[in-house]
Write a protein that holds these residues in place. Sequence first.
Motif, PDB file in Angstrom:
ATOM      1  N   SER A  34      -3.417   4.130   3.976  1.00 29.20           N
ATOM      2  CA  SER A  34      -2.196   4.418   4.716  1.00 29.20           C
ATOM      3  C   SER A  34      -2.515   5.354   5.870  1.00 29.20           C
ATOM      4  N   GLN A  35      -1.812   5.167   6.986  1.00 32.11           N
ATOM      5  CA  GLN A  35      -2.006   6.057   8.125  1.00 32.11           C
ATOM      6  C   GLN A  35      -0.652   6.498   8.676  1.00 32.11           C
ATOM      7  N   THR A  36      -0.621   7.730   9.146  1.00 32.33           N
ATOM      8  CA  THR A  36       0.622   8.317   9.654  1.00 32.33           C
ATOM      9  C   THR A  36       0.523   8.563  11.156  1.00 32.33           C
ATOM     10  N   MET A  37      -0.371   7.848  11.835  1.00 34.65           N
ATOM     11  CA  MET A  37      -0.582   8.039  13.265  1.00 34.65           C
ATOM     12  C   MET A  37       0.188   7.039  14.106  1.00 34.65           C
ATOM     13  N   GLY A  38       0.911   6.129  13.450  1.00 35.83           N
ATOM     14  CA  GLY A  38       1.670   5.140  14.206  1.00 35.83           C
ATOM     15  C   GLY A  38       0.798   4.088  14.861  1.00 35.83           C
ATOM     16  N   HIS A  39      -0.429   3.927  14.388  1.00 39.88           N
ATOM     17  CA  HIS A  39      -1.354   2.958  14.976  1.00 39.88           C
ATOM     18  C   HIS A  39      -1.001   1.533  14.572  1.00 39.88           C
ATOM     19  N   ASP A  40      -1.172   0.620  15.529  1.00 43.56           N
ATOM     20  CA  ASP A  40      -0.905  -0.785  15.231  1.00 43.56           C
ATOM     21  C   ASP A  40      -2.108  -1.478  14.597  1.00 43.56           C
ATOM     22  N   LYS A  41      -3.305  -1.082  14.990  1.00 49.95           N
ATOM     23  CA  LYS A  41      -4.493  -1.767  14.508  1.00 49.95           C
ATOM     24  C   LYS A  41      -5.108  -1.029  13.318  1.00 49.95           C
ATOM     25  N   MET A  42      -5.503  -1.806  12.320  1.00 55.80           N
ATOM     26  CA  MET A  42      -6.172  -1.245  11.148  1.00 55.80           C
ATOM     27  C   MET A  42      -7.338  -2.127  10.756  1.00 55.80           C
ATOM     28  N   VAL A  91      -6.492  -8.970   2.176  1.00 55.62           N
ATOM     29  CA  VAL A  91      -5.693  -7.853   2.673  1.00 55.62           C
ATOM     30  C   VAL A  91      -4.292  -8.335   2.995  1.00 55.62           C
ATOM     31  N   SER A  92      -3.386  -7.381   3.135  1.00 46.57           N
ATOM     32  CA  SER A  92      -2.025  -7.682   3.561  1.00 46.57           C
ATOM     33  C   SER A  92      -1.547  -6.577   4.489  1.00 46.57           C
ATOM     34  N   ARG A  93      -0.587  -6.914   5.364  1.00 46.55           N
ATOM     35  CA  ARG A  93      -0.030  -5.912   6.296  1.00 46.55           C
ATOM     36  C   ARG A  93       1.473  -6.171   6.388  1.00 46.55           C
ATOM     37  N   ILE A  94       2.177  -5.630   5.427  1.00 48.93           N
ATOM     38  CA  ILE A  94       3.623  -5.808   5.370  1.00 48.93           C
ATOM     39  C   ILE A  94       4.337  -4.672   6.100  1.00 48.93           C
ATOM     40  N   ARG A  95       3.695  -3.506   6.106  1.00 54.66           N
ATOM     41  CA  ARG A  95       4.240  -2.344   6.832  1.00 54.66           C
ATOM     42  C   ARG A  95       3.173  -1.838   7.789  1.00 54.66           C
ATOM     43  N   THR A  96       3.580  -1.301   8.900  1.00 59.67           N
ATOM     44  CA  THR A  96       2.635  -0.825   9.914  1.00 59.67           C
ATOM     45  C   THR A  96       1.651   0.186   9.350  1.00 59.67           C
ATOM     46  N   GLU A  97       2.152   1.070   8.504  1.00 59.98           N
ATOM     47  CA  GLU A  97       1.324   2.189   8.055  1.00 59.98           C
ATOM     48  C   GLU A  97       0.443   1.869   6.859  1.00 59.98           C
ATOM     49  N   ALA A 114      -9.909   2.163   8.631  1.00 59.76           N
ATOM     50  CA  ALA A 114      -9.800   2.814   9.934  1.00 59.76           C
ATOM     51  C   ALA A 114      -8.564   2.297  10.662  1.00 59.76           C
ATOM     52  N   SER A 115      -8.118   3.044  11.660  1.00 62.84           N
ATOM     53  CA  SER A 115      -6.994   2.595  12.483  1.00 62.84           C
ATOM     54  C   SER A 115      -7.225   3.022  13.925  1.00 62.84           C
ATOM     55  N   SER A 116      -6.549   2.350  14.852  1.00 60.84           N
ATOM     56  CA  SER A 116      -6.643   2.728  16.266  1.00 60.84           C
ATOM     57  C   SER A 116      -5.357   2.335  16.980  1.00 60.84           C
ATOM     58  N   GLY A 117      -5.146   2.945  18.178  1.00 57.85           N
ATOM     59  CA  GLY A 117      -3.964   2.659  18.963  1.00 57.85           C
ATOM     60  C   GLY A 117      -4.082   1.320  19.666  1.00 57.85           C
ATOM     61  N   LEU A 118      -3.059   0.962  20.410  1.00 57.39           N
ATOM     62  CA  LEU A 118      -2.988  -0.393  20.957  1.00 57.39           C
ATOM     63  C   LEU A 118      -3.341  -0.479  22.429  1.00 57.39           C
ATOM     64  N   THR A 119      -3.260   0.626  23.160  1.00 56.26           N
ATOM     65  CA  THR A 119      -3.422   0.534  24.601  1.00 56.26           C
ATOM     66  C   THR A 119      -4.429   1.548  25.122  1.00 56.26           C
ATOM     67  N   GLY A 120      -4.982   1.246  26.274  1.00 55.06           N
ATOM     68  CA  GLY A 120      -5.851   2.165  27.002  1.00 55.06           C
ATOM     69  C   GLY A 120      -7.100   2.524  26.225  1.00 55.06           C
ATOM     70  N   ALA A 121      -7.576   3.729  26.473  1.00 54.08           N
ATOM     71  CA  ALA A 121      -8.811   4.171  25.824  1.00 54.08           C
ATOM     72  C   ALA A 121      -8.645   4.207  24.313  1.00 54.08           C
ATOM     73  N   ALA A 122      -7.415   4.471  23.860  1.00 51.49           N
ATOM     74  CA  ALA A 122      -7.183   4.559  22.411  1.00 51.49           C
ATOM     75  C   ALA A 122      -7.423   3.233  21.723  1.00 51.49           C
ATOM     76  N   TYR A 123      -7.471   2.154  22.505  1.00 51.02           N
ATOM     77  CA  TYR A 123      -7.679   0.830  21.917  1.00 51.02           C
ATOM     78  C   TYR A 123      -8.991   0.766  21.148  1.00 51.02           C
TER      79      TYR A 123
END
Lengths: 114, 115
Positions: free
Chosen positions: B24-32, B66-72, B92-101
């Motif tokens: 689980s992640q609490t960073m609001g990241h879309d990618k895992m 794996v499954s992804r029913i909730r973002t986190e 692991a997780s990462s953001g969706l845009t820019g360098a954070a991608y």
Amino acid sequence: QKEVEQDPGPLSVPEGAIVSLNCTYSNSAFQYFMWYRQYSRKGPELLMYTYSSGNKEDGRFTAQVDKSSKYISLFIRDSQPSDSATYLCAMSAMGGTSYGKLTFGQGTILTVHP
Amino acid sequence: EADIYQTPRYLVIGTGKKITLECSQTMGHDKMYWYQQDPGMELHLIHYSYGVNSTEKGDLSSESTVSRIRTEHFPLTLESARPSHTSQYLCASSGLTGAAYNEQFFGPGTRLTVL
């Protein structure tokens, strides 16, 4: 042949030494280059992040990227025993199906002894 | 505090058991992502997700799902564990845009031993 090659070491240096860690790669599409540090029985933590060629400095750490030679380096100045860990290089391409996916090196085990 | 969590940290089980590794992640990241790491070896990507209801197999073939029913939340399941599944599993997780991608943030890992 692996896309990313990293000398696994192990590397043992005295406290205060300058450490040089290196990776070579074969995929010319790689544009993003990262160094992760992983302590024993922990997950990797992002240490340095660079885009394309050039240098980036953060405290005692300097990351260098030479895209013409497909070679990246991490330098640690004034190394400390707390720097003892496995250092992983990682790379990512830009665009396409590889966008955002990282390719890791094998990791170099570093020990800094007092 | 924004972070990424994995449970259990250590798991020892017998052959044939069904297991689920939680992430689980609490960073609001879309990618895992899920990676497998054997001692002295590089991380190998086994699964990834770019958002809810999106899952893809990674570069290393794995019998896990794996499954992804909730973002986190991005759990990994092994229907019937075998000794060959013994390894460290990193989420692991990462953001969706820019360098954070491309900047991936890792959890502490689950060390799985199948007897």
